[in-house]
Design an enzyme around this catalytic site. Sequence first.
Site, short mmCIF file in Angstrom:
data_model
loop_
_atom_site.label_atom_id
_atom_site.label_comp_id
_atom_site.label_asym_id
_atom_site.label_seq_id
_atom_site.Cartn_x
_atom_site.Cartn_y
_atom_site.Cartn_z
N GLU A 54 61.72 -69.78 107.20
CA GLU A 54 62.57 -69.91 106.00
C GLU A 54 61.90 -69.36 104.75
O GLU A 54 62.32 -69.68 103.63
CB GLU A 54 62.98 -71.37 105.77
N HIS B 169 62.11 -78.23 102.14
CA HIS B 169 63.30 -78.25 102.99
C HIS B 169 63.10 -79.26 104.10
O HIS B 169 62.00 -79.35 104.66
CB HIS B 169 63.54 -76.85 103.57
N HIS C 220 65.48 -82.23 107.05
CA HIS C 220 66.73 -82.57 107.75
C HIS C 220 66.97 -84.08 107.73
O HIS C 220 66.98 -84.72 108.80
CB HIS C 220 66.65 -82.11 109.22
N GLU D 157 71.20 -95.11 90.33
CA GLU D 157 70.12 -94.15 90.09
C GLU D 157 70.52 -92.69 90.32
O GLU D 157 69.84 -91.78 89.84
CB GLU D 157 68.93 -94.47 90.99
N HIS E 229 72.90 -78.68 108.50
CA HIS E 229 71.50 -78.28 108.70
C HIS E 229 70.53 -79.19 107.95
O HIS E 229 69.68 -79.82 108.55
CB HIS E 229 71.31 -76.81 108.31
P1 13P Z 1 60.15 -73.35 110.74
O1 13P Z 1 59.46 -74.04 111.90
O2 13P Z 1 60.16 -71.85 110.92
O3 13P Z 1 59.60 -73.78 109.42
O4 13P Z 1 61.68 -73.77 110.80
C1 13P Z 1 62.07 -75.11 110.70
C2 13P Z 1 63.38 -75.28 110.05
O5 13P Z 1 63.65 -76.34 109.53
C3 13P Z 1 64.34 -74.16 110.05
O6 13P Z 1 65.34 -74.34 109.10
ZN ZN Z 2 65.72 -76.51 108.74
#
Ligand code: 13P
Ligand code: ZN
Length: 271
Positions: free
Chosen positions: A116, A139, A141, A169, A210
């Site tokens: 990414e 980033h 999840h 908050e 995602h």
């Molecule tokens: P990477 O292992 O390449 O960082 O990818 C993980 C991910 O969250 C892809 O969106």
């Molecule tokens: Zn990801």
Amino acid sequence: MKNILDAPFVKEMCATTANMYRLGWDERNGGNISYLLDEKEVGEYLDLDNVIRTIPTGFKADGLIGKIFIVTGTGKYFKNVEFDPENNLGIIRIAKDGETAELLWGYSDGGKFTSELPAHLMSHISRLSVNPENRIIMHCHPDYTLAMTQVHEMEERVLTRTLWKQMTESIVVFPDGIGVLPWMVCGTNEIGIATAEKMKQYRLVIWTLHGIYGAGKDMDETFGLIETVEKAAKQYMLTANLPKVNTISDEGLKALAKRFELTYRTDYLDL
Ligand code: 13P
Ligand code: ZN
């Protein structure tokens, strides 16, 4: 030369990835972090003339030439970073051509930066253009945020209003609201460009089905943004099947904005 493993920025990467893993935000290799470093500080730990290898990035980042970042490796598990930082992290400098990364430390098994990287570097450029203090792109999840993208309308104003109304908050922490992208193929320059475009006005961008991106001047600010969105999304998901009896009104949100002197998206509240 000081030991790189003692560097505050390496320790911060280790502590943060461990926290994120334990919160369930980063299954397997899910998630990535990039952290813009101060050249002078890195120079206390590394010989900046010693380039271990060069790695093409696949895109141009002319605005970041010479900038140094510590970045999580692609395919690496956040749960492992604290035990083997040199393999799971890398320190890269954007070369003079703007499209090559010079590896200064890390990725010791021959690996490379996150897939990414386009979204990270392009987002750094966007955030730096509005806030020269910005250092982190993160980033991950997180469960409830991700679940919400399956059941809630994914329109920026509507989603932001729902999250603001979940708990007091929310508007205080993210008064600038949340950007949204539809589901897209990840790891591409296209999703990088789309994310960076949103990052010109938001510090938070949700990728439908995602995960989430956050940006901030330091690890705490960025982590706190994502943590607060996830908490609000959890409130939403825990109550989604129940009749709503109480909610924060637009008047209440405006009163919070006044009390905390927030610069907020006034167009996101009914006038
Ligand atoms: P990477 O292992 O390449 O960082 O990818 C993980 C991910 O969250 C892809 O969106
Ligand atoms: Zn990801």
